[in-house]
Design a protein around this motif. Structure first.
Motif, mmCIF file in Angstrom:
data_model
loop_
_atom_site.group_PDB
_atom_site.id
_atom_site.type_symbol
_atom_site.label_atom_id
_atom_site.label_comp_id
_atom_site.label_asym_id
_atom_site.label_seq_id
_atom_site.Cartn_x
_atom_site.Cartn_y
_atom_site.Cartn_z
ATOM 1 N N ILE A 18 0.804 -1.164 -0.084
ATOM 2 C CA ILE A 18 0.094 0.016 0.031
ATOM 3 C C ILE A 18 1.065 1.245 -0.050
ATOM 4 C CG2 ILE A 18 -1.922 1.310 1.355
ATOM 5 C CD1 ILE A 18 -2.759 -1.357 2.259
ATOM 6 N N GLN A 19 1.830 1.154 0.718
ATOM 7 C CA GLN A 19 3.027 2.428 0.799
ATOM 8 C C GLN A 19 3.440 2.597 -0.497
ATOM 9 O OE1 GLN A 19 5.823 2.227 3.954
ATOM 10 N NE2 GLN A 19 6.843 4.067 3.080
ATOM 11 N N LEU A 20 3.901 1.484 -1.094
ATOM 12 C CA LEU A 20 4.561 1.675 -2.401
ATOM 13 C C LEU A 20 3.681 2.286 -3.488
ATOM 14 C CD1 LEU A 20 6.517 -2.099 -3.131
ATOM 15 C CD2 LEU A 20 7.280 0.548 -3.036
ATOM 16 N N VAL A 21 2.543 1.943 -3.506
ATOM 17 C CA VAL A 21 1.512 2.711 -4.507
ATOM 18 C C VAL A 21 1.184 4.055 -3.964
ATOM 19 C CG1 VAL A 21 -1.086 2.555 -5.030
ATOM 20 C CG2 VAL A 21 0.182 0.212 -4.908
ATOM 21 N N TRP A 22 1.286 4.405 -2.786
ATOM 22 C CA TRP A 22 0.897 5.733 -2.642
ATOM 23 C C TRP A 22 2.192 6.580 -2.813
ATOM 24 C CZ3 TRP A 22 3.772 9.180 0.622
ATOM 25 C CH2 TRP A 22 3.037 10.303 0.811
ATOM 26 N N MET A 23 3.378 5.733 -2.590
ATOM 27 C CA MET A 23 4.773 6.656 -3.014
ATOM 28 C C MET A 23 4.889 6.914 -4.364
ATOM 29 S SD MET A 23 7.738 5.726 -0.418
ATOM 30 C CE MET A 23 7.646 4.053 -0.706
ATOM 31 N N LEU A 24 4.341 5.899 -5.343
ATOM 32 C CA LEU A 24 4.334 6.070 -6.504
ATOM 33 C C LEU A 24 3.481 7.035 -7.143
ATOM 34 C CD1 LEU A 24 4.582 2.440 -7.903
ATOM 35 C CD2 LEU A 24 6.314 4.200 -8.231
ATOM 36 N N TRP A 25 2.186 7.249 -6.449
ATOM 37 C CA TRP A 25 1.151 8.116 -6.821
ATOM 38 C C TRP A 25 2.002 9.566 -6.612
ATOM 39 C CZ3 TRP A 25 -1.117 11.314 -3.250
ATOM 40 C CH2 TRP A 25 -1.999 12.091 -3.611
ATOM 41 N N TYR A 26 2.344 9.722 -5.405
ATOM 42 C CA TYR A 26 2.830 11.082 -4.947
ATOM 43 C C TYR A 26 3.999 11.429 -6.067
ATOM 44 C CZ TYR A 26 4.581 14.907 -1.975
ATOM 45 O OH TYR A 26 5.119 16.113 -1.511
#
Lengths: 588, 588
Positions: free
Chosen positions: A81-89
């Motif tokens: 989940i954190q990976l997805v969020w960081m990529l989005w950011y």
């Protein structure tokens, strides 16, 4: 996503034309108050953290039906989940070029990012060891034990990239989603930290039990996790041995990452005062004494550690001599550190500089963490003191434990005061160049016009008042005279004063340089000492286990529980204070 | 003492004449930076607290050589030091009449002080019970068990006096000594709280074990503390029984006192913005629906509690029916509370009021405590959820535990958002009277002079903008027109607008009153529900013990440890949120 973003940053076009439902909807998205968004996300964070902690607890106590796989799956999910969020950011910040990218100059200092990168590299080595270990035992290990290090590798790489380029961001848009993402990242790292600490503690406890068995205590059950099949390659034992030497670094990596992410989270929506960026420069000169003493301590520590690990648990007498050696060494180092800290505090009092009251999340977190993590070792020390007071029989070496424990408490007390005062001190505004020029120009102008020169004169008095608080009243008492007197005297005074100020400035900067050099030496010495004191507990020298006295008074399990809970904070304290002392050194 | 005080508050007379040593000495006393004085005292506080906690821990686990007497002596010493300090402070503030006595209006609200007085009265009853108990068993009890309640009585009396008259003080002088005194008081109260919690938990655990023995589990050892001699009076059993019904109130008293003292400590040296004192009035009207529903919940809770305590532990089937009854009841109440909270949050979004950003220690502590103490019950709930997921066999009633645990998490999540948003909302400035008058005066003046009336007009537009954010753009779009246009239109507009504003104001206040009444009802309902939910765990209805499922999954001891650590925070949460909801009710 792009549309949503537009709505967030642009002013609303003609809202009255919208239907009431739409208005409400917009209202719900846009005007969600900051304080509440903070609580909304932090409560989410606490919940995923508590659930994770309980899973770990359940796994550690071998609860029915909870396996390694459950825990690892949970951690993998959080990391993904954190990976997805960081990529989005990251993607978002490149394509959208957010309207106002403000930066918090206190957050994410360069040396902090360098430190985290170093730890991350070692973490990557650990992950590769784990992957190798999994491949060796792949027949009898569950697939999650292979997926975990792979995910962790990707997670580490992306997170370091994220922290390197975004740790100073003060996010002003899209607040709610970013708050959730960041708090998720904070608690994911904290859980990974806790997981590392748990594995490390289990390993240390097992080593301690092995020693006890060697010494003849037989009624001890080992908590073994070795796989039930044979390794298919030859290097498995190297991997499993190596992992435990690398764990301390991974643990530091995760706690550092979570503090940096927390500062980012705290900074969301903050209005940063644009004070000039204080560039911190590391210059190595004039700190020979402190560095040499520090390096002596460091090398001695490594020597003591090696001897301790060889001697402890071999036989009763060897164990006792190892303990005595450790205590004597630690008492010496701690006494030196206390002295250095007291001298530092004393110099601060002589300087009498005002403190910076501005509340920066990075600074606040730094001091909170220092005091908070010191509590861990204070708890252990109070336990030792209590045990020594209450025990019925005392072996000889136990008496060394008493001054050692007391000194641990005092040393952290003093060191925290020393670090926190320096962190909160105002940056010095260099007076040398411009002010003196102005004083000169004033004395030249003073024949032409009265008022401006008077103003400048007053300014110079104010400066002097600031720099010499106890001299101003007598030597520069003009500031207190009535305005009319001043106007009469001023022409003479201003011309007479200018050279005297310069002379004072010269002696002052000489004195200041001397004080500063002492402070720099102290900071360098304490920095190296803290690094030194981090090494023994991180690599298996834990006299709190081997001492035996506390275990007799409190009982084996209660005392081991206390030590295992408090020790991670105690170890973290050393690393954190070292990094703070580095900052102190650069700021002085 | 008097001299010292003078030195602190008066400016230094001619410092340069003093010798360097004296100068340094003064420097050390006076210019000790605030931030450091805070750290200096808080570190002291942490240390006495940690030492006390370890003593309690050692006593609880029956460590070798640590008796009841050691623990009580430590607590008595702490209380006596606090007594001396409070006397010094009270005496000082009467004789010296400190130069500036500022008051923090957010701190020490009247209802809070009334609440603490009520709890203190019950605490005094408890102390008299303890004294009676000691007299009864004086032959075989140590003298400290008699001294403790006597000291505690005096401590309680003086502390309530202190909090009643000084809890709003913003101390500006004598900072270091006052900081030490206050932090000492904070941690003394926290230790007394922990001591109360420990006694209460031991008692609850013993009752639980008794029930288990009745149900046929025989391999359980009781942790008994009954004295070894006979009581000399007839009322000993009444005392020892009564003590445990009074404990929950003492526990609340100490935690409340320590929060009030903490706010006092945080306020030392603070510069308070002199905003108008917001007097909170409690008026009971228009909240019939909320109150009636709340009272129904309250009475039902008491009925459920009585039935539960009678049924539980009698037999297996009776225990199961008691548990089922409790869960069904709690699920209903929690669902209602969630609904009420969501409606409240929804109304907040409709109102769209800005939040107060000013950081007040009292407000910050309130929200931190809400989230922090909620973590206690979240931990237990996650434990239950994990147990239900992992357990191999599920008794019927266990399935009720799942929605119950989930609802506990959600309800606290929502309720915290509801309370914290209200606490941080800006006070409404009543627009009714003065603004409307000004609008009228403006329309009268507008024929005489252009500029002032334009200003007032602009002001009224600003007010409208604030109150009707989505209407301003179209209906009152004049604010955006160019200045020249405005000047031309203004005479007409201002006269035309005034009545329309008044009409809007009327509908607005009607709407607002409706919203406000709903919010007040919600606050009243939630207040009574929280009081209701405080009662069962405080008086022995703890399904987390009796449920059995968690004990099977985690093991008896680990689960009991988790519950005993987390339960005090969970109980405190209910009382604290009730007091916050009372504030919400009064503020709405």
């Amino acid at each position: 996503m792009a549309d949503e973003h537009k709505l967030e940053t642009l002013p609303l076009p003609d809202p009255p034309q919208k239907s009431p439902e739409k208005k409400l909807h917009l209202n719900l998205i846009h005007n969600y108050p900051q304080k509440n968004a903070e609580i909304l996300s932090s409560q989410y964070g606490f919940n995923i953290f508590l659930a994770g902690l309980l899973l770990m607890f359940a796994w550690a106590i071998h609860a029915v039906g909870i396996t390694d796989r459950d825990l690892l799956s949970y951690l993998i999910t959080l990391m993904l989940i954190q990976l997805v969020w960081m990529l989005w950011y990251i993607f978002g910040s490149y394509t959208q070029r957010r309207s106002i990218i403000e930066k918090d100059t206190d957050a994410g200092a360069r040396w902090l990012r360098c430190g985290i990168t170093l730890f991350a590299v070692i973490t990557l080595i650990l992950d590769s060891f784990k992957i190798g270990y999994y491949i060796g035992y792949s027949e009898c290990l569950s697939i999650t034990e292979g997926i975990f290090p792979v995910t962790h590798t990707i997670h580490t790489l992306l997170q370091v990239y994220f922290l390197w380029f975004h740790s100073k961001d003060v996010i002003q848009s899209f607040k709610t989603l970013e708050r959730f993402g960041l708090i998720h990242a904070v608690f994911t790292n904290l859980l990974l930290w806790a997981n590392g600490v748990l594995s490390e503690s289990k390993h240390q406890l097992n080593e301690h039990k092995e020693r006890l068995i060697t010494l003849g205590f037989s009624n001890i059950t080992m908590d073994d996790h070795t796989p039930e099949c044979n390794c298919t390659s030859n290097v498995c034992s190297i991997f499993s041995q190596g992992i435990y030497y690398l764990y301390p670094f991974t643990i530091e990596y995760h706690i550092l990452a979570s503090t940096m992410l927390y500062v980012l989270w705290k900074n969301i929506g903050r209005t940063v005062k644009h004070h000039q960026q204080q560039k911190i420069h590391f210059k190595f000169h004039g700190i020979t004494a402190g560095t040499i003493m520090g390096l002596i301590v460091l090398t001695t520590t490594i020597a003591v550690l090696v001897v301790y690990l060889i001697q402890i648990g071999r036989s009763k007498s060897k164990s006792e001599s190892a303990l005595t050696m450790f205590y004597v060494f630690a008492i010496t180092v701690l006494t030196l550190m206390c002295t250095a800290g007291i001298i530092g505090l004393f110099i601060y009092r002589l300087e009498n500089k005002s403190l910076d009251d501005s509340e920066s999340p990075a600074k606040k977190l730094d001091s909170d963490l220092l005091v908070g993590s010191a509590c861990g070792s204070w708890l252990i020390s109070w336990g030792s003191i209590l045990a020594i007071i209450c025990a019925e029989t005392h072996p000889d070496y136990a008496w060394y434990n008493l001054p050692y424990s007391i000194l641990v408490i005092i040393e952290k007390y003093i060191q925290n005061l020393f670090i926190i005062e320096c962190i909160h001190r105002k940056e010095e505004e260099p007076m040398d160049g411009r002010t003196i020029e102005r004083i000169f120009s004033m004395s030249n102008r003073s024949t032409l016009s009265l008022t401006p020169s008077y103003e400048v004169f007053n300014e110079s008095v104010t400066i002097c008042n600031k720099e010499f608080p106890y001299m101003s009243n007598s030597e520069l008492s003009l500031g207190d005279a009535s305005a009319e007197d001043k106007k009469n005297q001023e022409n003479n005074n201003s011309i007479r004063l200018a050279p005297s100020i310069i002379a004072m400035q010269a002696t002052r900067s000489a004195k200041l340089n001397k004080k500063r050099r002492i402070l720099k030496n102290i900071a360098a010495f304490l920095f190296l000492c803290n690094i030194s004191l981090w090494i023994p507990p991180a690599f298996g020298c834990r006299p709190q286990y081997d001492n035996g006295l506390e275990e007799i008074v409190f009982g084996f399990e209660p005392w081991i529980t206390v030590v295992n809970l408090a020790m991670p904070f105690s170890i973290f304290y050393r690393m954190h204070s070292a990094s703070s002392l580095f900052e102190v050194y650069c700021k002085t």
